[in-house]
Design a protein around this motif. Structure first.
Motif, mmCIF file in Angstrom:
data_model
loop_
_atom_site.group_PDB
_atom_site.id
_atom_site.type_symbol
_atom_site.label_atom_id
_atom_site.label_comp_id
_atom_site.label_asym_id
_atom_site.label_seq_id
_atom_site.Cartn_x
_atom_site.Cartn_y
_atom_site.Cartn_z
ATOM 1 N N CYS A 1 -9.927 -21.607 -88.899
ATOM 2 C CA CYS A 1 -11.323 -21.207 -88.737
ATOM 3 C C CYS A 1 -11.368 -19.689 -88.565
ATOM 4 N N GLN B 1 -12.155 -17.961 -86.031
ATOM 5 C CA GLN B 1 -11.579 -17.536 -84.751
ATOM 6 C C GLN B 1 -10.063 -17.341 -84.857
ATOM 7 N N CYS B 2 -9.425 -18.152 -85.705
ATOM 8 C CA CYS B 2 -7.969 -18.056 -85.874
ATOM 9 C C CYS B 2 -7.549 -16.666 -86.346
ATOM 10 N N CYS C 1 -5.804 -21.444 -81.069
ATOM 11 C CA CYS C 1 -7.240 -21.241 -81.311
ATOM 12 C C CYS C 1 -8.058 -22.157 -80.402
ATOM 13 N N CYS D 1 -10.635 -24.529 -83.182
ATOM 14 C CA CYS D 1 -10.208 -25.585 -84.108
ATOM 15 C C CYS D 1 -8.955 -26.326 -83.654
HETATM 16 ZN ZN LIG Z 1 -9.355 -21.729 -85.362
#
Ligand SMILES: [Zn+2]
Length: 253
Positions: free
Chosen positions: A177, A179-180, A249, A252
């Motif tokens: 995702c 955010q990763c 993360c 996810c």
């Molecule tokens: Zn993620």
């Protein structure tokens, strides 16, 4: 605040898209999928103006423009839906006026407001694709988290100086995702106001964001998933970096 433009006469609508319809294995079916598509664009700056322009010109059924900012003089060199006459006008109104001229068959929703807890969910749940053209980490992370929860495809772009980057998240098993990989976007490509930006760079990235959105809506072509595209305008180079799920993360994993 929200408003809508509508048009009822659709007699000549198909002829507008005939060159797109001619594409091998795209055809009327592909065009119908764009026509029934709903896309939200967060941020009507440089990336968002170009992304919105092509999404609307290509025949999207409904677009939602989200921004709380007003047009200022230094926007005009690269935010191509805003003009001198629009200075001090909310960006969503300025953009909607141009987009309506480009394609009056498209329904244009306007959200002249910040994305907050009380409005973001309702807006995001209605969309088939979200294009993130915002310029701050908090907004991107908020959108990423909701798109992940509701499995709504997300296309994130950023640009500064002579560079840009882009990635598509469509929530396949084991795919990352935003955010990763957010640290990459945040450290290298945020805040063009501080670092300066060459005007066409935003349009290169914005146009690719619109293309990714159309591909996702129509299942046409191969989307840029699990990959970060880095565009270096100085040398005119495109690089693809494979990206993986971050095991730490908080969204996810
Ligand atoms: Zn993620």
């Amino acid at each position: 605040m929200r408003s809508k433009y509508k048009i009822t006469n659709r007699k000549n609508e198909i002829s507008r898209y005939i060159e797109q319809i001619k594409l091998n294995k795209f055809g009327f079916e592909g065009q119908k999928k764009i026509r029934s598509g709903k896309i939200a664009i967060v941020g009507l700056g440089g990336l968002g103006c170009t992304a919105a322009l092509y999404i609307v010109a290509a025949g999207i059924g409904e677009i939602t423009l989200i921004d709380f900012d007003y047009v200022i003089l230094s926007n005009l060199s690269r935010q191509i839906l805003h003009h001198d006459i629009d200075i001090n006008t909310p960006k969503v109104y300025s953009a909607a006026q141009d987009l309506y001229k480009i394609n009056p068959y498209c329904i244009i929703n306007i959200v002249n407001d910040k994305l907050e807890k009380n409005n973001i969910l309702e807006i995001i749940k209605r969309q088939k694709v979200i294009i993130d053209c915002s310029d701050n980490i908090k907004t991107r992370e908020q959108i990423n988290s909701l798109c992940f929860n509701y499995k709504i495809p997300l296309i994130v772009g950023a640009a500064s100086r002579m560079e840009g980057c882009l990635s598509t998240f469509n929530w396949q098993v084991n795919s990352p995702c935003y955010q990763c990989i957010s640290s990459f976007f945040n450290s290298n490509n945020d805040n063009c106001l501080q670092q300066g930006i060459m005007s066409p760079i935003v349009s290169v990235i914005g146009a690719m964001q619109s293309l990714e959105a159309i591909k996702l809506l129509t299942n046409y072509g191969v989307p840029l998933t699990s990959t970060l595209l880095i565009y270096d305008g100085f040398y005119l180079e495109f690089n693809h970096i494979k990206i993986n799920k971050n095991s730490c993360c908080k969204i996810c994993n």
